[in-house]
Enzyme design. Structure first.
Site, PDB file in Angstrom:
ATOM      1  N   ARG A   1       0.819  -1.212   0.000  1.00 23.37           N
ATOM      2  CA  ARG A   1       0.000   0.000   0.000  1.00 23.37           C
ATOM      3  C   ARG A   1       0.853   1.263   0.000  1.00 23.37           C
ATOM      4  O   ARG A   1       0.674   2.153  -0.832  1.00 23.37           O
ATOM      5  CB  ARG A   1      -0.919   0.024   1.233  1.00 23.37           C
TER       6      ARG A   1
ATOM      7  N   ASP B   1      10.575  -5.866  -4.867  1.00 23.94           N
ATOM      8  CA  ASP B   1       9.573  -6.646  -4.138  1.00 23.94           C
ATOM      9  C   ASP B   1       9.655  -8.097  -4.597  1.00 23.94           C
ATOM     10  O   ASP B   1       9.384  -8.393  -5.763  1.00 23.94           O
ATOM     11  CB  ASP B   1       8.161  -6.107  -4.367  1.00 23.94           C
TER      12      ASP B   1
ATOM     13  N   SER C   1       4.866   7.305  12.304  1.00 25.79           N
ATOM     14  CA  SER C   1       3.639   6.657  11.820  1.00 25.79           C
ATOM     15  C   SER C   1       2.698   7.695  11.236  1.00 25.79           C
ATOM     16  O   SER C   1       2.862   8.902  11.442  1.00 25.79           O
ATOM     17  CB  SER C   1       2.929   5.927  12.967  1.00 25.79           C
ATOM     18  N   CYS C   2       1.685   7.224  10.529  1.00 23.03           N
ATOM     19  CA  CYS C   2       0.693   8.136   9.959  1.00 23.03           C
ATOM     20  C   CYS C   2      -0.039   8.888  11.065  1.00 23.03           C
ATOM     21  O   CYS C   2      -0.343  10.080  10.929  1.00 23.03           O
ATOM     22  CB  CYS C   2      -0.297   7.376   9.083  1.00 23.03           C
TER      23      CYS C   2
ATOM     24  N   THR D   1      -1.598   1.893  20.291  1.00 22.22           N
ATOM     25  CA  THR D   1      -0.832   2.745  19.382  1.00 22.22           C
ATOM     26  C   THR D   1       0.256   3.451  20.170  1.00 22.22           C
ATOM     27  O   THR D   1       0.032   3.876  21.304  1.00 22.22           O
ATOM     28  CB  THR D   1      -1.722   3.784  18.669  1.00 22.22           C
TER      29      THR D   1
END
Length: 337
Positions: free
Chosen positions: A12, A34, A150-151, A210
């Site tokens: 993603r 990949d 992180s996002c 988180t």
């Protein structure tokens, strides 16, 4: 001249980093690695996306390479980062987006030949973390492996910085209502380390942990130990939202807080921290470039020192754009641009 870059992991984030890199004048992606996706399948996965839509340009496989907009991108299939021939294509900056090689030691396997820097597209246990709009001034060329955090940290930290700089944060708690990610299960299945994480994503709201709030203390040292948080995974495909409750040091009305955030969104944090006055829902932020978009009408105040602030983020697109921005910033400081 744009800096030559490589992407390890075409999942993603890897694919969306490539989409963003094509819009980023400082980056020229020359190779993708990949081991689990062959070239023809790469073409298909890059062309069609259930969230962000079909890629509007041309994409094809030709001569063993991935051609995007007529430009050739070399394709490798190595499992060990140490074996990826980045040097053969001149890739100097690598986006490590497999989610596997997230420590300095593991990510350093990329560093050989012409490769100068690795940007991990995930939190790291030991690599220095940098968040655009928050602590880029702490970056030093001596760092060979860095993390884009992180996002959720990218959403929370700019908001927390603006509030802390203006009013002071005594303490705070964050809840992230987070869209589905690839690690979750479509039906109930085994997940030994996280039993709740093994529950089906399509029909559950799943409590989760988180480290995003605590990570803010790493990029804003004056907030270290003052923030904590948790998450709920929900059955949506993209776009998440941060709910931040803080106790302020300096009393302020909610209108004053809104004004401070709006000013930052137009000046110091333009392009990082957005501001909306519209009546919006999560899908309205799909493809939004900002790390964080403050929702003016969604927050509330109990009094002048206790407030709840709401900020949205496209956990795929906005985060991937920051990976590109961090890479570009590092390259400029390093003298590669």
């Amino acid at each position: 001249m744009p800096v030559k870059a490589g992407i390890n992991g075409f999942g993603r984030i890897g694919r969306i980093v490539l989409r963003n890199a094509l819009l980023h004048g400082d980056i020229d992606v020359v190779a993708v690695n990949d081991p689990f996706i062959d070239l023809e399948y790469m073409v298909y996965m890059f062309k069609y996306d259930s969230v962000h839509g079909r890629f509007k340009g041309s994409v094809e496989a030709k001569d063993g390479k991935l051609y995007v907009e007529g430009k050739p991108i070399h394709v490798f299939a190595e499992k060990d980062p140490a074996n990826i021939p980045w040097g053969s294509v001149g890739a100097e900056y690598i986006v490590e987006s497999t989610g596997v090689f997230t420590t300095t030691e593991k990510a350093s396997a990329h560093l050989k030949g012409v490769c100068k820097k690795v940007i991990i597209s995930a939190p790291s246990a030991d690599a220095p973390m940098f968040v655009c709009g928050v602590n880029l001034d702490a970056y030093d060329s001596k760092y060979k492996v860095i993390s884009n955090a992180s996002c959720t940290t990218n959403c929370l930290a700019p908001l927390a910085k603006v509030i802390h700089d203006k009013f002071g944060i005594v303490q705070g708690l964050m809840t992230s209502v987070h869209a589905t990610t690839a690690t979750q299960k479509t039906v109930d299945g085994p997940s030994n380390k996280d039993w709740l994480g093994g529950r089906s994503v399509g029909n559950n709201i799943i409590p989760s942990s988180t480290g995003a709030a605590k990570a803010v203390g790493k990029v804003i040292p004056s907030l270290n130990g003052k923030l904590n948080g948790l998450a709920f995974r929900v059955p949506t495909v993209d776009v998440s939202v941060v709910d931040l409750v803080v106790r302020l040091e300096k009393p302020a009305s909610y209108d004053e807080i809104k004004q401070a955030i709006k000013e930052a969104s137009e000046t110091t944090h333009k392009g990082i921290l957005g501001y909306t006055e519209e009546k919006v829902v999560s899908t309205d932020f799909t493809g939004n470039d900002n790390s964080s978009i403050f929702d003016r009408d969604a927050g509330i105040a109990l009094n002048k020192t206790f407030v709840k602030l709401i900020s949205w983020y496209d956990n795929e697109w906005g985060y991937s754009r920051r990976c590109c921005d961090l890479l570009g910033y590092a390259a400029k400081v390093d003298g590669a641009l």
